[in-house]
Design a protein around this motif. Structure first.
Motif, mmCIF file in Angstrom:
data_model
loop_
_atom_site.group_PDB
_atom_site.id
_atom_site.type_symbol
_atom_site.label_atom_id
_atom_site.label_comp_id
_atom_site.label_asym_id
_atom_site.label_seq_id
_atom_site.Cartn_x
_atom_site.Cartn_y
_atom_site.Cartn_z
ATOM 1 N N UNK A 84 0.817 -1.215 0.000
ATOM 2 C CA UNK A 84 0.000 0.000 0.000
ATOM 3 C C UNK A 84 0.843 1.253 0.000
ATOM 4 N N UNK A 85 0.202 2.359 0.328
ATOM 5 C CA UNK A 85 0.860 3.663 0.310
ATOM 6 C C UNK A 85 1.878 3.783 1.435
ATOM 7 N N UNK A 86 2.917 4.555 1.202
ATOM 8 C CA UNK A 86 3.955 4.801 2.200
ATOM 9 C C UNK A 86 3.359 5.485 3.426
ATOM 10 N N UNK A 87 3.752 5.041 4.595
ATOM 11 C CA UNK A 87 3.323 5.662 5.845
ATOM 12 C C UNK A 87 4.525 6.117 6.679
ATOM 13 N N UNK A 88 5.535 5.225 6.826
ATOM 14 C CA UNK A 88 6.694 5.602 7.630
ATOM 15 C C UNK A 88 7.881 4.704 7.342
ATOM 16 N N UNK A 89 9.045 5.222 7.689
ATOM 17 C CA UNK A 89 10.306 4.513 7.510
ATOM 18 C C UNK A 89 11.147 4.795 8.746
ATOM 19 N N UNK A 90 11.667 3.757 9.381
ATOM 20 C CA UNK A 90 12.476 3.931 10.582
ATOM 21 C C UNK A 90 13.836 3.272 10.350
ATOM 22 N N UNK A 91 14.879 4.034 10.635
ATOM 23 C CA UNK A 91 16.239 3.521 10.568
ATOM 24 C C UNK A 91 16.788 3.554 11.984
ATOM 25 N N UNK A 92 17.291 2.408 12.427
ATOM 26 C CA UNK A 92 17.877 2.326 13.773
ATOM 27 C C UNK A 92 19.373 2.140 13.631
ATOM 28 N N UNK A 93 20.122 3.037 14.243
ATOM 29 C CA UNK A 93 21.576 2.946 14.249
ATOM 30 C C UNK A 93 22.076 2.712 15.667
ATOM 31 N N UNK A 94 23.368 2.601 15.814
ATOM 32 C CA UNK A 94 23.964 2.383 17.133
ATOM 33 C C UNK A 94 23.635 3.494 18.119
ATOM 34 N N UNK A 95 23.426 4.705 17.617
ATOM 35 C CA UNK A 95 23.235 5.855 18.495
ATOM 36 C C UNK A 95 21.822 6.422 18.462
ATOM 37 N N UNK A 96 20.895 5.701 17.841
ATOM 38 C CA UNK A 96 19.521 6.187 17.847
ATOM 39 C C UNK A 96 18.775 5.912 16.559
ATOM 40 N N UNK A 97 17.779 6.748 16.314
ATOM 41 C CA UNK A 97 16.819 6.512 15.241
ATOM 42 C C UNK A 97 16.690 7.725 14.328
ATOM 43 N N UNK A 98 16.365 7.432 13.088
ATOM 44 C CA UNK A 98 15.906 8.437 12.139
ATOM 45 C C UNK A 98 14.592 7.879 11.606
#
Length: 147
Positions: A84-98
């Motif tokens: 379906x349509x885009x809602x969200x994208x989460x990137x998790x790194x060693x020091x947090x999130x984008x």
């Protein structure tokens, strides 16, 4: 071709209108205040042009541009897999999130957060903020253009 030209004109109008939109910046500040650990928030067009930002990042323009690139991949991935349509994208790194959230068809909201941030709260608050940002952007696009 006409569609592309119309979209380009809408983006130009959005940039000139939103660059002075204090309500948008207020919404970004409220999101930062509501979610402990959020160190920066920006709203950008889907093309990666900054509409407003509340961040300590010395180069929010590059973050907005990278957001647009990631958004392109996320849109294709969601479409290709039938999600379906885009809602969200989460990137998790060693020091947090984008985390990037849809803000209507013309904008996205991106939040940068530390590793100890409550991601559930971030999602809840950022989704709400994304809806409000979408409304502000749509209102800006609906305003008559001034010469």
């Amino acid at each position: 071709m006409r569609r592309a030209l119309r979209q380009r004109a809408e983006r130009r109008q959005l940039m000139t209108t939103m660059s002075t939109e204090p309500e948008l910046l207020d919404e970004l500040r409220r999101l930062r205040a509501r979610v402990p650990g959020v160190t920066g928030v920006l709203a950008a067009s889907v093309d990666g042009l900054i509409l407003a930002h509340d961040t300590v990042d010395p180069e929010p323009e590059s973050t907005a541009a990278l957001t647009a690139a990631a958004l392109g991949v996320a849109l294709r991935l969601a479409d290709n897999t039938g999600r379906g349509a885009f809602r969200e994208l989460v990137v998790r790194g060693d020091h947090g999130y984008v985390a990037t959230y849809a803000a209507g068809p013309n904008a996205v909201l991106t939040a940068v957060a530390g590793a100890s941030t409550n991601v559930g709260r971030l999602h809840m608050e950022a989704r709400r903020a994304g809806l409000r940002v979408a409304g502000l952007v749509e209102r800006a696009l609906a305003r008559p253009r001034t010469p």
